[in-house]
Enzyme design. Structure first.
Site, PDB file in Angstrom:
ATOM      1  CG  HIS A   1      26.940  38.114  44.848  1.00  0.00           C
ATOM      2  ND1 HIS A   1      25.943  37.719  45.694  1.00  0.00           N
ATOM      3  CD2 HIS A   1      27.768  38.883  45.602  1.00  0.00           C
ATOM      4  CE1 HIS A   1      26.145  38.245  46.893  1.00  0.00           C
ATOM      5  NE2 HIS A   1      27.257  38.950  46.867  1.00  0.00           N
TER       6      HIS A   1
ATOM      7  CG  ASN B   1      24.468  39.324  51.027  1.00  0.00           C
ATOM      8  OD1 ASN B   1      24.315  39.133  49.819  1.00  0.00           O
ATOM      9  ND2 ASN B   1      25.603  39.722  51.548  1.00  0.00           N
TER      10      ASN B   1
ATOM     11  CG  HIS C   1      24.831  51.318  41.237  1.00  0.00           C
ATOM     12  ND1 HIS C   1      25.712  51.266  42.304  1.00  0.00           N
ATOM     13  CD2 HIS C   1      24.932  52.580  40.741  1.00  0.00           C
ATOM     14  CE1 HIS C   1      26.300  52.434  42.426  1.00  0.00           C
ATOM     15  NE2 HIS C   1      25.846  53.249  41.505  1.00  0.00           N
TER      16      HIS C   1
HETATM   17 FE1  HDD Z   1      28.365  43.230  46.741  1.00  0.00          FE
HETATM   18  C1  HDD Z   1      27.566  41.925  43.709  1.00  0.00           C
HETATM   19  C2  HDD Z   1      25.403  42.020  48.043  1.00  0.00           C
HETATM   20  C3  HDD Z   1      29.321  44.233  49.876  1.00  0.00           C
HETATM   21  C4  HDD Z   1      31.048  44.755  45.405  1.00  0.00           C
HETATM   22  N1  HDD Z   1      26.798  42.156  46.015  1.00  0.00           N
HETATM   23  C5  HDD Z   1      26.656  41.720  44.735  1.00  0.00           C
HETATM   24  C6  HDD Z   1      25.424  41.022  44.597  1.00  0.00           C
HETATM   25  C7  HDD Z   1      24.809  41.046  45.823  1.00  0.00           C
HETATM   26  C8  HDD Z   1      25.682  41.776  46.712  1.00  0.00           C
HETATM   27  C9  HDD Z   1      23.475  40.425  46.186  1.00  0.00           C
HETATM   28  C10 HDD Z   1      24.925  40.350  43.336  1.00  0.00           C
HETATM   29  C11 HDD Z   1      24.015  41.240  42.561  1.00  0.00           C
HETATM   30  C12 HDD Z   1      23.480  40.498  41.367  1.00  0.00           C
HETATM   31  O1  HDD Z   1      22.701  39.554  41.567  1.00  0.00           O
HETATM   32  O2  HDD Z   1      23.856  40.849  40.251  1.00  0.00           O
HETATM   33  N2  HDD Z   1      27.562  43.078  48.602  1.00  0.00           N
HETATM   34  C13 HDD Z   1      26.301  42.642  48.902  1.00  0.00           C
HETATM   35  C14 HDD Z   1      26.007  42.941  50.282  1.00  0.00           C
HETATM   36  C15 HDD Z   1      27.118  43.547  50.809  1.00  0.00           C
HETATM   37  C16 HDD Z   1      28.090  43.654  49.732  1.00  0.00           C
HETATM   38  C17 HDD Z   1      24.700  42.637  50.985  1.00  0.00           C
HETATM   39  C18 HDD Z   1      27.358  44.084  52.184  1.00  0.00           C
HETATM   40  C19 HDD Z   1      26.444  44.559  52.944  1.00  0.00           C
HETATM   41  N3  HDD Z   1      29.917  44.261  47.509  1.00  0.00           N
HETATM   42  C20 HDD Z   1      30.129  44.598  48.827  1.00  0.00           C
HETATM   43  C21 HDD Z   1      31.299  45.449  48.932  1.00  0.00           C
HETATM   44  C22 HDD Z   1      31.787  45.611  47.660  1.00  0.00           C
HETATM   45  C23 HDD Z   1      30.908  44.853  46.782  1.00  0.00           C
HETATM   46  C24 HDD Z   1      31.837  46.028  50.233  1.00  0.00           C
HETATM   47  C25 HDD Z   1      32.966  46.383  47.152  1.00  0.00           C
HETATM   48  C26 HDD Z   1      33.557  47.359  47.776  1.00  0.00           C
HETATM   49  N4  HDD Z   1      29.206  43.259  44.884  1.00  0.00           N
HETATM   50  C27 HDD Z   1      30.271  44.007  44.558  1.00  0.00           C
HETATM   51  C28 HDD Z   1      30.569  44.028  43.077  1.00  0.00           C
HETATM   52  C29 HDD Z   1      29.452  43.085  42.529  1.00  0.00           C
HETATM   53  C30 HDD Z   1      28.693  42.702  43.778  1.00  0.00           C
HETATM   54  C31 HDD Z   1      31.980  43.709  42.706  1.00  0.00           C
HETATM   55  C32 HDD Z   1      29.886  41.920  41.657  1.00  0.00           C
HETATM   56  C33 HDD Z   1      28.928  41.884  40.490  1.00  0.00           C
HETATM   57  C34 HDD Z   1      28.165  43.109  40.600  1.00  0.00           C
HETATM   58  O3  HDD Z   1      28.565  43.816  41.701  1.00  0.00           O
HETATM   59  O4  HDD Z   1      27.311  43.503  39.835  1.00  0.00           O
HETATM   60  O5  HDD Z   1      30.447  45.316  42.582  1.00  0.00           O
END
Ligand code: HDD
Length: 699
Positions: free
Chosen positions: A75, A149, A340
């Site tokens: 993202h 999402n 978060h």
């Molecule tokens: Fe995630 C970012 C949505 C599964 C780990 N995720 C991130 C963002 C969105 C989502 C919208 C961007 C937030 C922003 O604008 O700063 N992610 C989802 C959805 C998921 C999902 C809807 C499943 C239902 N994500 C998911 C899993 C993991 C992550 C299973 C890790 C085990 N996601 C992350 C992250 C991020 C992230 C690495 C990258 C940047 C951040 O968090 O702040 O922690």
């Protein structure tokens, strides 16, 4: 200064304290020393070496050298906006103690960040990808982050697979190709080996992956969460955002061209609409499932690769979100915002969904590296409006000056403060858990195909065509034949017809018989063909003009469409003005070479013999109309303007001999007719006219 609804929220007042304006100020160093020359470094003589003691030079360069922070690991590309949320009534009090969901007199400030998942921070907006829809509610009882999402399911069931999935979809490690695209071997290799991805892949290959606007896509919390009421009783809940403007998408050919013509397409649309007061709006809808119904479904509520069909559990409208203010500084706000999943407020709780559980760890962890330490919640955009008092101390970038000697609990030296709260504190839902420690996917998570089939069955004809074309495109880019075959084999569990059509396009032997018979069920709520199509608000209309244009046509169309909320732009070969048929000047909004039909929702060709003749002799104008036709867009033509349609290769559509005629989104008028504008509005509100024969159009 950004235009915005003057929303004097708690959050905006808090942010005002950190806003820094250059107005009327003099240039200084970071130490507040005034600077009278920032163009020449201090040197030993006019042509001599720079001196180490030039503190202004050193500070300026050092700060610049450290301007970048790591982009989000997923993202990375996004755009954000502030707004506010209000619940309609107090009816949810039966289910939750969350104040912002039960008190209709409260307007809760929010920050929303929309994003793409796979691309780098500088990638194009319109790539085929999931869109993030993350909302931070600054409630009076702390921040609640709904990190969702624009698709209601996910690629994997257990978060421990997230690094594997992301490594597969991101650019390949040896050459970092392709950027922001799933059309490559590693992703599809992952897919063929992990059938749990297949439902999400159906969504990703559908037009849902190509939203026309952030204001025209749905949002989903994806997981099943819990609402918990004042008595401690829980109810399962799925969160949905439904856009007021309907759920509409671009076409694949269009998105690829937009990626070059305007890579900021979705970001710009969000920004411009907020600046112009056309505020994006979404309705929050909840699917509520009583705890005792947990096992009533033919899938597991804890499995994030499944939806609850809205026909089984209706999505109940509960409140409204309005985005009405752009950030002032992209980095400070949109880049530094930290979402978060674990940020919940009393009245909202988690479930044991293994994807959700993994996320509870990942989001906090990732901010530590991305924002450089444990104090990121003090960054203005992240700060709650609720008071923060605890014994957390120190760390990089500590902004607070914590008073008192006691940084521990319990204490007497600070009178026991901050004291444990007596009411309004968070209580975790008391779920009884009893099990062996094992690594094993639940049997109830094993059906990977039924809902992929449900999705396929629910699509309209054109949606199915687009899905087949997307699979053909993506697999057509996969170099390893066995991967193409493996994916076709999975699709043959989803629907035989789909598998055969995809196979035929990518040189794979079409399967003879189906792997799993199609269950025949469908869910109308899944089809975008069933989304509301009743408004032209925020739609962009191009009006093509040259010298001799019938300016009355421009005025009528522009007045009618602008009144209805659309944006009309007059395009001509050159900027400036064109001469109307009556001699008067007509302002040109943009020169045609600076734009393209893919950046508009509709095109209108006014009458005027000289104007139309000039346009017919101009390749750009002809291509503009041909391409708009190919992409199913509404086209309006008046009098001589109708001739340009033929020149552009518009086929299979009947045009007016006299009065007004609308056929497949092509609205023509000859002579007088009052209903030209209303027909045009209907044609544009319909979004796209995919029923056209357009494959032969060379655009
Ligand atoms: Fe995630 C970012 C949505 C599964 C780990 N995720 C991130 C963002 C969105 C989502 C919208 C961007 C937030 C922003 O604008 O700063 N992610 C989802 C959805 C998921 C999902 C809807 C499943 C239902 N994500 C998911 C899993 C993991 C992550 C299973 C890790 C085990 N996601 C992350 C992250 C991020 C992230 C690495 C990258 C940047 C951040 O968090 O702040 O922690």
């Amino acid at each position: 200064m950004a235009h915005h609804a003057d929303h004097d929220s708690d959050k905006q007042r808090q942010l005002d304290r950190d806003r820094v304006s250059p107005e009327g100020a003099e240039l200084t160093t970071d130490q507040g020393i005034k600077v009278d020359d920032t163009d020449n470094s201090l040197a030993a003589g006019e042509r001599g070496p720079t001196l180490m003691e030039d503190f202004h030079f050193r500070e300026k360069i050092t700060h610049f050298d450290h301007e970048r922070i790591p982009e989000r690991v997923v993202h990375a590309r996004g755009a954000g906006a502030y707004g506010h949320f209000r619940v309609y009534d107090d009816a949810l009090a039966e289910y939750t103690s969350a104040e912002f969901l039960t008190d209709p007199s409260l307007s809760t400030p929010v920050f929303v960040r929309f994003s793409t998942v796979g691309g780098s921070r500088g990638s194009a907006d319109t790539v085929r990808d999931v869109r993030g829809f993350a909302t931070k509610f600054y409630t009076r009882h702390g921040n609640f982050d709904l990190v969702g999402n624009n698709m209601p399911v996910f690629f994997i069931q257990d978060g421990i697979k997230f690094p594997d999935f992301v490594h597969a979809v991101k650019p390949e490690p040896h050459n970092e190709i392709p950027q922001a695209s799933s059309a490559h071997d590693t992703l599809w290799d992952f897919v063929q080996l992990q059938p749990e991805t297949i439902h999400m892949m159906m969504w990703l290959m559908s037009d849902r992956a190509l939203p026309r606007s952030f204001a025209m896509m749905q949002g989903f919390g994806v997981h099943t969460f819990r609402l918990v009421n004042a008595e401690g009783r829980a109810t399962f809940v799925k969160f949905h955002w439904k856009p007021k403007l309907g759920t509409h998408s671009l076409e694949w050919d269009e998105t690829q061209k937009i990626a070059g013509k305007d890579p900021d397409f979705n970001r710009r649309d969000l920004w411009d609409n907020i600046e112009a007061g056309r505020f994006p709006e979404y309705e929050l809808c909840l699917q509520l499932v009583p705890e005792e119904d947990e096992h009533k479904f033919d899938f597991d509520l804890l499995d994030a690769t499944k939806i609850i069909p809205e026909e089984e559990v209706p999505a109940r409208p509960v409140g409204r979100l309005v985005l009405d203010r752009n950030p002032e500084n992209f980095f400070a706000e949109t880049e530094q915002v930290a979402f978060h999943l674990g940020n919940v407020v009393p009245g909202i709780d988690f479930t044991n969904d293994p994807l959700l559980q993994a996320r509870l760890f990942s989001y906090l962890d990732t901010q530590l590296i991305r924002l450089g330490g444990p104090n990121f919640s003090q960054i203005p955009v992240n700060r709650p409006v609720a008071e923060v008092r605890n014994h957390h101390r120190d760390g990089y970038h500590q902004m607070a000056i914590h008073q008192a000697r006691a940084a521990y609990h319990p204490n007497t030296l600070s009178g026991g403060c901050p004291a444990l709260s007596e009411n309004g504190s968070y209580h975790h839902y008391q779920e009884k858990v009893d099990g062996n420690k094992i690594r094993k996917r639940s049997e109830s998570f094993q059906d990977h195909y039924s809902q992929a089939t449900l999705f396929w069955n629910s699509m309209s004809g054109w949606e199915k065509e687009h899905i087949v074309a997307a699979f053909r495109f993506e697999l057509g880019k996969v170099e390893t034949m066995s991967i193409r075959e493996g994916v076709v084999d999975h699709l043959n569990h989803v629907d035989h017809d789909l598998a055969v059509q995809v196979a035929e396009g990518v040189g794979v032997e079409p399967p003879k018989v189906s792997n799993t018979p199609n269950h025949g069920r469908s869910s109308p709520a899944l089809s975008q063909a069933n989304a509301p199509r009743d408004t032209v608000e925020a739609r962009k209309i191009a009006i093509l003009a040259a010298d001799g244009v019938a300016s009355a046509d421009i005025t009528t169309v522009r007045d009618t469409l602008t009144e209805a909320g659309a944006i009309c732009e007059v395009l001509a070969v050159k900027d400036g003005t064109v001469r109307a048929v009556d001699g008067g000047p007509v302002e040109v909004t943009r020169a045609m070479p600076t734009v393209a039909s893919v950046l508009y929702d509709a095109v209108v060709i006014p009458g005027g013999a000289d104007s139309v003749r000039a346009l017919m002799g101009d390749g750009l104008a002809v291509h503009f109309v041909a391409e708009a036709f190919k992409h199913g867009k509404a086209i309006g033509a008046a009098d001589e303007g109708i001739d340009l349609l033929e020149r552009a290769g518009v086929v299979g559509v009947s045009v007016a001999d006299e009065g007004c005629r609308a056929d497949q989104g092509v609205v023509t008028r000859r002579g007088a007719a009052d209903d030209f504008g209303t027909h045009l509005i209907d044609a544009i509100a319909a979004h796209r006219h995919f029923e056209r024969q357009k494959d032969a159009v060379p655009a």
